[in-house]
Write an enzyme that holds these catalytic residues in place. Structure first.
Site, PDB file in Angstrom:
ATOM      1  N   GLN A  31     -42.486 -63.852  47.819  1.00  0.00           N
ATOM      2  CA  GLN A  31     -41.271 -64.147  48.101  1.00  0.00           C
ATOM      3  C   GLN A  31     -40.725 -62.982  46.717  1.00  0.00           C
ATOM      4  O   GLN A  31     -39.050 -62.661  46.776  1.00  0.00           O
ATOM      5  CB  GLN A  31     -40.266 -65.578  48.103  1.00  0.00           C
ATOM      6  CG  GLN A  31     -40.782 -65.785  48.636  1.00  0.00           C
ATOM      7  CD  GLN A  31     -40.107 -67.475  48.827  1.00  0.00           C
ATOM      8  OE1 GLN A  31     -38.961 -67.949  49.548  1.00  0.00           O
ATOM      9  NE2 GLN A  31     -41.160 -68.706  49.006  1.00  0.00           N
TER      10      GLN A  31
ATOM     11  N   ASP B 158     -41.182 -58.586  42.474  1.00  0.00           N
ATOM     12  CA  ASP B 158     -41.205 -58.163  40.706  1.00  0.00           C
ATOM     13  C   ASP B 158     -42.524 -56.873  39.840  1.00  0.00           C
ATOM     14  O   ASP B 158     -42.744 -56.543  39.486  1.00  0.00           O
ATOM     15  CB  ASP B 158     -41.554 -58.913  39.484  1.00  0.00           C
ATOM     16  CG  ASP B 158     -41.943 -60.965  39.910  1.00  0.00           C
ATOM     17  OD1 ASP B 158     -43.163 -60.367  40.174  1.00  0.00           O
ATOM     18  OD2 ASP B 158     -41.416 -61.407  39.927  1.00  0.00           O
TER      19      ASP B 158
ATOM     20  N   HIS C 220     -39.858 -60.133  50.657  1.00  0.00           N
ATOM     21  CA  HIS C 220     -38.497 -60.325  50.396  1.00  0.00           C
ATOM     22  C   HIS C 220     -38.220 -59.160  49.579  1.00  0.00           C
ATOM     23  O   HIS C 220     -38.111 -58.527  48.933  1.00  0.00           O
ATOM     24  CB  HIS C 220     -37.636 -60.987  49.661  1.00  0.00           C
ATOM     25  CG  HIS C 220     -37.841 -62.613  49.959  1.00  0.00           C
ATOM     26  ND1 HIS C 220     -37.666 -63.584  49.598  1.00  0.00           N
ATOM     27  CD2 HIS C 220     -37.668 -63.298  51.259  1.00  0.00           C
ATOM     28  CE1 HIS C 220     -37.199 -64.794  50.383  1.00  0.00           C
ATOM     29  NE2 HIS C 220     -37.632 -64.442  51.562  1.00  0.00           N
TER      30      HIS C 220
ATOM     31  N   CYS D 263     -36.928 -47.426  55.156  1.00  0.00           N
ATOM     32  CA  CYS D 263     -36.334 -46.805  56.234  1.00  0.00           C
ATOM     33  C   CYS D 263     -35.886 -47.743  56.556  1.00  0.00           C
ATOM     34  O   CYS D 263     -36.824 -48.520  57.493  1.00  0.00           O
ATOM     35  CB  CYS D 263     -37.128 -45.682  56.433  1.00  0.00           C
ATOM     36  SG  CYS D 263     -36.486 -44.749  57.334  1.00  0.00           S
TER      37      CYS D 263
ATOM     38  N   CYS E 141     -37.971 -46.206  60.309  1.00  0.00           N
ATOM     39  CA  CYS E 141     -39.357 -46.551  60.622  1.00  0.00           C
ATOM     40  C   CYS E 141     -39.817 -46.982  59.739  1.00  0.00           C
ATOM     41  O   CYS E 141     -41.549 -47.836  59.769  1.00  0.00           O
ATOM     42  CB  CYS E 141     -40.265 -44.651  61.065  1.00  0.00           C
ATOM     43  SG  CYS E 141     -40.029 -44.421  59.063  1.00  0.00           S
TER      44      CYS E 141
ATOM     45  N   CYS F  69     -35.103 -40.768  54.716  1.00  0.00           N
ATOM     46  CA  CYS F  69     -36.113 -41.375  55.565  1.00  0.00           C
ATOM     47  C   CYS F  69     -37.041 -39.536  55.311  1.00  0.00           C
ATOM     48  O   CYS F  69     -36.256 -38.270  56.007  1.00  0.00           O
ATOM     49  CB  CYS F  69     -36.481 -41.560  56.153  1.00  0.00           C
ATOM     50  SG  CYS F  69     -38.487 -42.177  55.943  1.00  0.00           S
TER      51      CYS F  69
ATOM     52  N   SER G 239     -38.909 -73.499  46.062  1.00  0.00           N
ATOM     53  CA  SER G 239     -38.187 -74.243  46.291  1.00  0.00           C
ATOM     54  C   SER G 239     -37.791 -74.803  47.387  1.00  0.00           C
ATOM     55  O   SER G 239     -37.817 -75.814  48.064  1.00  0.00           O
ATOM     56  CB  SER G 239     -36.558 -74.180  45.757  1.00  0.00           C
ATOM     57  OG  SER G 239     -36.249 -73.012  46.445  1.00  0.00           O
TER      58      SER G 239
ATOM     59  N   ASN H 209     -45.994 -77.223  41.446  1.00  0.00           N
ATOM     60  CA  ASN H 209     -44.397 -77.593  41.365  1.00  0.00           C
ATOM     61  C   ASN H 209     -43.628 -78.327  40.126  1.00  0.00           C
ATOM     62  O   ASN H 209     -44.281 -80.155  40.329  1.00  0.00           O
ATOM     63  CB  ASN H 209     -43.062 -77.195  42.299  1.00  0.00           C
ATOM     64  CG  ASN H 209     -42.084 -76.639  42.685  1.00  0.00           C
ATOM     65  OD1 ASN H 209     -41.220 -77.372  40.947  1.00  0.00           O
ATOM     66  ND2 ASN H 209     -41.587 -75.739  43.299  1.00  0.00           N
TER      67      ASN H 209
HETATM   68  P1  OAD Z   1     -35.954 -70.573  43.194  1.00  0.00           P
HETATM   69  O1  OAD Z   1     -35.007 -70.794  42.803  1.00  0.00           O
HETATM   70  O2  OAD Z   1     -35.203 -71.440  44.794  1.00  0.00           O
HETATM   71  O3  OAD Z   1     -36.906 -71.813  42.965  1.00  0.00           O
HETATM   72  C1  OAD Z   1     -38.429 -71.786  42.077  1.00  0.00           C
HETATM   73  C2  OAD Z   1     -39.520 -73.185  42.284  1.00  0.00           C
HETATM   74  O4  OAD Z   1     -39.811 -72.934  41.339  1.00  0.00           O
HETATM   75  C3  OAD Z   1     -38.365 -74.273  41.744  1.00  0.00           C
HETATM   76  O5  OAD Z   1     -38.569 -75.253  42.952  1.00  0.00           O
HETATM   77  C4  OAD Z   1     -38.574 -75.244  41.276  1.00  0.00           C
HETATM   78  O6  OAD Z   1     -39.158 -76.033  40.603  1.00  0.00           O
HETATM   79  C5  OAD Z   1     -40.060 -74.283  40.651  1.00  0.00           C
HETATM   80  N1  OAD Z   1     -40.164 -73.397  38.912  1.00  0.00           N
HETATM   81  C6  OAD Z   1     -39.642 -73.305  38.033  1.00  0.00           C
HETATM   82  N2  OAD Z   1     -40.569 -72.968  36.917  1.00  0.00           N
HETATM   83  C7  OAD Z   1     -41.907 -72.876  37.674  1.00  0.00           C
HETATM   84  C8  OAD Z   1     -43.745 -72.809  36.499  1.00  0.00           C
HETATM   85  N3  OAD Z   1     -42.971 -72.524  35.444  1.00  0.00           N
HETATM   86  N4  OAD Z   1     -44.264 -73.039  37.482  1.00  0.00           N
HETATM   87  C9  OAD Z   1     -44.460 -73.725  38.693  1.00  0.00           C
HETATM   88  N5  OAD Z   1     -43.140 -73.677  39.516  1.00  0.00           N
HETATM   89  C10 OAD Z   1     -41.696 -73.762  38.739  1.00  0.00           C
HETATM   90  O7  OAD Z   1     -36.933 -69.928  44.086  1.00  0.00           O
HETATM   91  P2  OAD Z   1     -37.584 -69.299  45.643  1.00  0.00           P
HETATM   92  O8  OAD Z   1     -38.124 -70.724  45.996  1.00  0.00           O
HETATM   93  O9  OAD Z   1     -38.488 -68.381  45.505  1.00  0.00           O
HETATM   94  O10 OAD Z   1     -34.880 -64.865  48.346  1.00  0.00           O
HETATM   95  O11 OAD Z   1     -36.420 -68.996  46.412  1.00  0.00           O
HETATM   96  C11 OAD Z   1     -36.396 -68.473  47.705  1.00  0.00           C
HETATM   97  C12 OAD Z   1     -35.852 -67.222  47.921  1.00  0.00           C
HETATM   98  O12 OAD Z   1     -34.440 -67.901  47.429  1.00  0.00           O
HETATM   99  C13 OAD Z   1     -36.133 -66.133  46.823  1.00  0.00           C
HETATM  100  O13 OAD Z   1     -37.103 -64.970  47.446  1.00  0.00           O
HETATM  101  C14 OAD Z   1     -34.216 -65.180  46.919  1.00  0.00           C
HETATM  102  C15 OAD Z   1     -33.900 -66.275  46.562  1.00  0.00           C
HETATM  103  O14 OAD Z   1     -32.556 -66.648  47.135  1.00  0.00           O
HETATM  104  C16 OAD Z   1     -33.539 -63.511  48.547  1.00  0.00           C
HETATM  105  O15 OAD Z   1     -32.814 -62.886  47.325  1.00  0.00           O
HETATM  106  C17 OAD Z   1     -33.866 -62.802  50.189  1.00  0.00           C
END
Ligand code: OAD
Length: 263
Positions: free
Chosen positions: A114, A117, A132, A140, A143, A161, A203, A227
């Site tokens: 997700q 970076d 994501h 584009c 396409c 494009c 999360s 996690n």
């Molecule tokens: P979140 O910020 O929702 O969750 C990050 C998770 O990483 C949490 O459960 C933390 O406990 C865990 N965490 C923190 N430090 C850690 C470490 N050192 N090792 C392992 N785990 C750790 O981020 P995402 O789940 O990635 O989407 O969020 C999902 C999506 O929500 C993102 O891709 C983004 C956001 O809105 C879009 O913007 C479309």
């Protein structure tokens, strides 16, 4: 956090599952890149905790007027300046490198990330689906072809494009925007193929990403969660590693290399 021996046992169990699997797939979230200095989205220092969750109308605004959308993105660049700077300055951490090692060892078939970076690629992983998008690309909207953001001229908006003349947009997926078809298809394909699912640093509250491990689990595929905090998937996981990805993934690699997981 686990006590040390409990953590060791969980690492050992994860390595054993990985040694046994023939097609392991990982779903990765912002937690993996946290140790590279990129903030997560939720939780105390999370980006959305600080700025508030984005509204769902971004996609609608792009479709209504792509030129105005680009102009706004250029004008309001400062809002995400710290986040973007953190990404630009980040380097792969031991967790990313361990995932690339696992792939090279034939123990991890595919990463669904997700994260936007580019750190998996920089760490050496090859089989990656960026559900994501990628911060360094544009896509584009007609396409689906992608190009490097830095190679796109922004003197006339919206950029078009070179393949089909459609409107280009940052590859990163906004709230409300459909997941790119090619990425979504690959995610479902990998979910159907896998016989082990790792869930790392997410999360697990954003869909459809959070759905893949649940779908795999329903087929009887074991889940491994890495996690430090509990998530909605914790109860489904066969192995839960309550530690950082940067600590636990290299430990799994070491265990696999030592071969102790075969015992
Ligand atoms: P979140 O910020 O929702 O969750 C990050 C998770 O990483 C949490 O459960 C933390 O406990 C865990 N965490 C923190 N430090 C850690 C470490 N050192 N090792 C392992 N785990 C750790 O981020 P995402 O789940 O990635 O989407 O969020 C999902 C999506 O929500 C993102 O891709 C983004 C956001 O809105 C879009 O913007 C479309």
């Amino acid at each position: 956090m686990h006590q040390r021996d409990e953590l060791d046992r969980a690492i050992e169990a994860a390595a054993r599952e990985m040694a046994r699997a023939s097609h392991a797939v990982a779903l990765v979230g912002a937690g993996l890149s946290a140790e590279s200095g990129i903030p997560t989205f939720r939780g105390g220092e999370g980006l959305w905790t600080k700025l508030g969750e984005p509204t769902f109308d971004g996609w609608e605004l792009f479709n209504e007027d792509p030129a105005a959308w680009w102009q706004r993105a250029i004008d309001f660049k400062e809002e995400f300046a710290d986040f973007n700077r953190a990404i630009d300055e980040a380097r792969p951490n031991p967790g990313h490198l361990a995932m690339a090692d696992l792939e090279a060892m034939g123990r991890l078939a595919h990463v669904i990330t997700q994260n936007i970076d580019n750190l998996h690629q920089r760490a050496g992983s090859r089989h990656i689906t960026e559900i994501h998008g990628n911060r360094y690309l544009v896509r584009c909207m007609s396409c689906g072809s992608r190009d490097r953001l830095e190679s796109v001229r922004l003197d006339r908006l919206p950029p078009l494009c070179p393949e089909c003349g459609g409107f280009m947009k940052n590859d990163t997926v906004m709230f409300g925007e459909p997941i790119p078809e090619d990425a979504l298809r690959e995610c479902y394909r990998q979910t159907a193929l896998c016989d082990l699912f790792l869930v790392v640093g997410t999360s697990a509250v954003v869909y459809p990403a959070a759905e893949f491990p649940v779908m795999a689990c329903r087929r009887g595929v074991p889940l491994i969660e890495i996690n430090p905090e509990e998530t909605p998937l914790s109860g489904l996981a066969e192995v839960v590693i309550r530690a950082s990805a940067g600590e636990s993934l290299p430990a799994i690699v070491e265990r696999l290399k030592a071969g102790t997981s075969r015992s």
